[in-house]
Design a protein around this motif. Structure first.
Motif, PDB file in Angstrom:
ATOM      1  N   VAL A 107      56.608  52.716  42.131  1.00  0.00           N
ATOM      2  CA  VAL A 107      56.424  54.109  42.528  1.00  0.00           C
ATOM      3  C   VAL A 107      55.008  54.402  43.008  1.00  0.00           C
ATOM      4  O   VAL A 107      54.821  55.079  44.029  1.00  0.00           O
ATOM      5  N   PRO A 108      53.957  53.908  42.327  1.00  0.00           N
ATOM      6  CA  PRO A 108      52.600  54.162  42.840  1.00  0.00           C
ATOM      7  C   PRO A 108      52.373  53.574  44.234  1.00  0.00           C
ATOM      8  O   PRO A 108      51.727  54.199  45.082  1.00  0.00           O
ATOM      9  N   PHE A 109      52.924  52.387  44.487  1.00  0.00           N
ATOM     10  CA  PHE A 109      52.789  51.775  45.817  1.00  0.00           C
ATOM     11  C   PHE A 109      53.477  52.627  46.867  1.00  0.00           C
ATOM     12  O   PHE A 109      52.959  52.802  47.984  1.00  0.00           O
ATOM     13  N   LEU A 110      54.639  53.177  46.545  1.00  0.00           N
ATOM     14  CA  LEU A 110      55.343  54.040  47.496  1.00  0.00           C
ATOM     15  C   LEU A 110      54.479  55.240  47.863  1.00  0.00           C
ATOM     16  O   LEU A 110      54.427  55.643  49.025  1.00  0.00           O
ATOM     17  N   GLY A 111      53.807  55.810  46.853  1.00  0.00           N
ATOM     18  CA  GLY A 111      52.940  56.946  47.129  1.00  0.00           C
ATOM     19  C   GLY A 111      51.765  56.584  48.013  1.00  0.00           C
ATOM     20  O   GLY A 111      51.416  57.318  48.941  1.00  0.00           O
ATOM     21  N   GLU A 112      51.143  55.434  47.734  1.00  0.00           N
ATOM     22  CA  GLU A 112      49.995  54.995  48.530  1.00  0.00           C
ATOM     23  C   GLU A 112      50.377  54.741  49.981  1.00  0.00           C
ATOM     24  O   GLU A 112      49.621  55.065  50.903  1.00  0.00           O
ATOM     25  N   LYS A 113      51.537  54.162  50.204  1.00  0.00           N
ATOM     26  CA  LYS A 113      51.982  53.799  51.556  1.00  0.00           C
ATOM     27  C   LYS A 113      52.806  54.900  52.223  1.00  0.00           C
ATOM     28  O   LYS A 113      53.284  54.729  53.349  1.00  0.00           O
TER      29      LYS A 113
END
Length: 414
Positions: A107-113
């Protein structure tokens, strides 16, 4: 008595007449209408009466395309008209109806990208989409739902169009070279209609796919990962456009109820390819469905209860060395229900208690009901700041920062 009215919906170059009830969706059907449904099911048209269409969605928004699937499922009559919809999206991760996004995705990676996360109405596992994927949905009446028939059409199109041999495994994934998965599958079966959808990897960004679907440890059931391959790696002539054309023609040349090559003769009798623009103007009510799919309460709040627990060794410099020579650990455990923290336990070593953060019930209480996101971290930091004796101190000390950093890793990392 329930009132209803006939309403026309435009689908491609056709007009579909649907029955729109003015009563609640929970209203019970009368005995007469229930009997009519049974009679209709017994009198489904013969194969020769069924025509087919290939709908090509012009949207690349995951929420719009999922909403359009649901709109068709709710409003169209597929008895004499079977439909295959082809569509693709901007980068996104799509989870099954009953899945846990924190377990299935990074989930954090989805937010960053800025990669969207969506929960669909069907079951099945989690998949990554981008413009290098081709997504396919097959619509039929419930009684004529046939997942193997649909997958066989894709398999035949791959071989006829590109010479690519594939197999369908026991989980009904499409496999190439004996082990590489190129397609996952899911379905939704209703009382009258059904749809089966799958995604095909053509030239998707496998690096982002791998990072987006990274797992985290929780006490819940996860998807089973499989090695994947892009079809373009097998044959560089395969593009999303050429593949949708190959599968579309394979669909149109195949009779509706059995596997046989009807060739050009059968293609000429079908309704062909149609460009679809899924907008509110064309499909009344679509915006409502789209907005529902975008809501945090649907994407995250529908998550089944799960627990997460992690231990963190406390750096020696944060502990009084004379009293605490053995390794001390900070243990953080949380129960999350409907995306909200329901219970939390902070087992804090005695050496950290001396920092002024006592882990008291008042602090823990502030975390309950917070979203399992940075919202909870902010609540913890504010709670620790309130422990300071002087109001002008608005900075966490080293020990409190360590607690906050560990909490952040539980909430925001895999």
């Amino acid at each position: 008595m329930a009132q209803s009215m006939l309403r026309k919906f435009v689908v491609g170059n056709m007009v579909v007449v649907g029955l729109v009830r003015r009563t609640s969706a929970r209203s019970l059907a009368t005995a007469a209408s229930a009997q009519k449904d049974k009679n209709d099911q017994k009198n489904l048209p013969s194969e020769g009466e069924i025509t087919k269409s290939v709908f090509m969605s012009q949207s690349t928004d995951i929420y719009t395309n999922l909403a359009y699937e649901d709109w068709m499922y709710r409003n169209m009559d597929f008895a004499k008209h079977h439909v295959m919809m082809v569509w693709r999206n901007e980068p996104c991760v799509v989870i099954g109806r009953h899945q846990n996004p924190w377990l299935e995705a990074n989930v954090p990676f989805l937010g960053e990208k800025e990669i969207a996360l969506a929960r669909r109405n069907s079951g099945g596992g989690t998949v990554y989409h981008d413009r290098g994927n081709l997504n396919i949905t097959f619509f039929t009446p419930r009684e004529r739902y046939d997942r193997k028939y649909n997958l066989e059409i894709i398999k035949r199109a791959l071989y006829r169009g590109f010479g690519i041999k594939s197999t369908i495994n026991e989980r009904e994934d499409i496999i190439v070279r004996d082990k590489y998965k190129i397609s996952g599958t899911a379905a939704k079966l209703g009382r009258l209609s059904a749809y089966h959808h799958c995604t095909l990897l053509v030239n998707a960004n496998k690096a982002d796919l791998s990072k987006a679907l990274a797992k985290r440890e929780t006490k819940a059931t996860a998807s089973t990962p499989s090695p994947v391959a892009n079809l373009a790696d097998l044959d560089n002539k395969v593009t999303v456009e050429s593949l949708q054309t190959a599968i579309g023609y394979e669909y149109l040349r195949t009779p509706a109820l059995h596997m046989e090559d009807g060739g050009q003769r059968l293609i000429s009798k079908q309704r062909g390819f149609q460009f679809i623009n899924p907008t509110e103007d064309w499909y009344p009510g679509l915006n409502v469905l789209t907005n529902e799919l975008k809501q945090w309460d649907w994407c995250y709040g529908r998550t089944p209860e799960f627990t997460v627990s992690r231990s963190f060794p406390v750096p020696a410099e944060l502990l009084p060395s004379k009293l605490y020579s053995a390794t001390q650990e900070l243990v953080i455990s949380m129960t999350v229900e409907k995306g909200l923290i329901n219970d939390v336990t902070l087992n804090i070593p005695p050496g950290l208690i001396e920092s002024g953060f006592h882990g008291e019930a008042s602090v823990i209480t502030l975390l309950k009901g917070k979203r399992f996101t940075s919202e909870a971290l902010e609540a913890l930091e504010n709670a620790m700041l309130t422990r300071h004796l002087t109001n002008d101190v608005r900075k966490l000390d080293d020990k409190e920062q360590f607690v906050a950093k560990c909490f952040d890793q539980v909430v925001n990392t895999v």
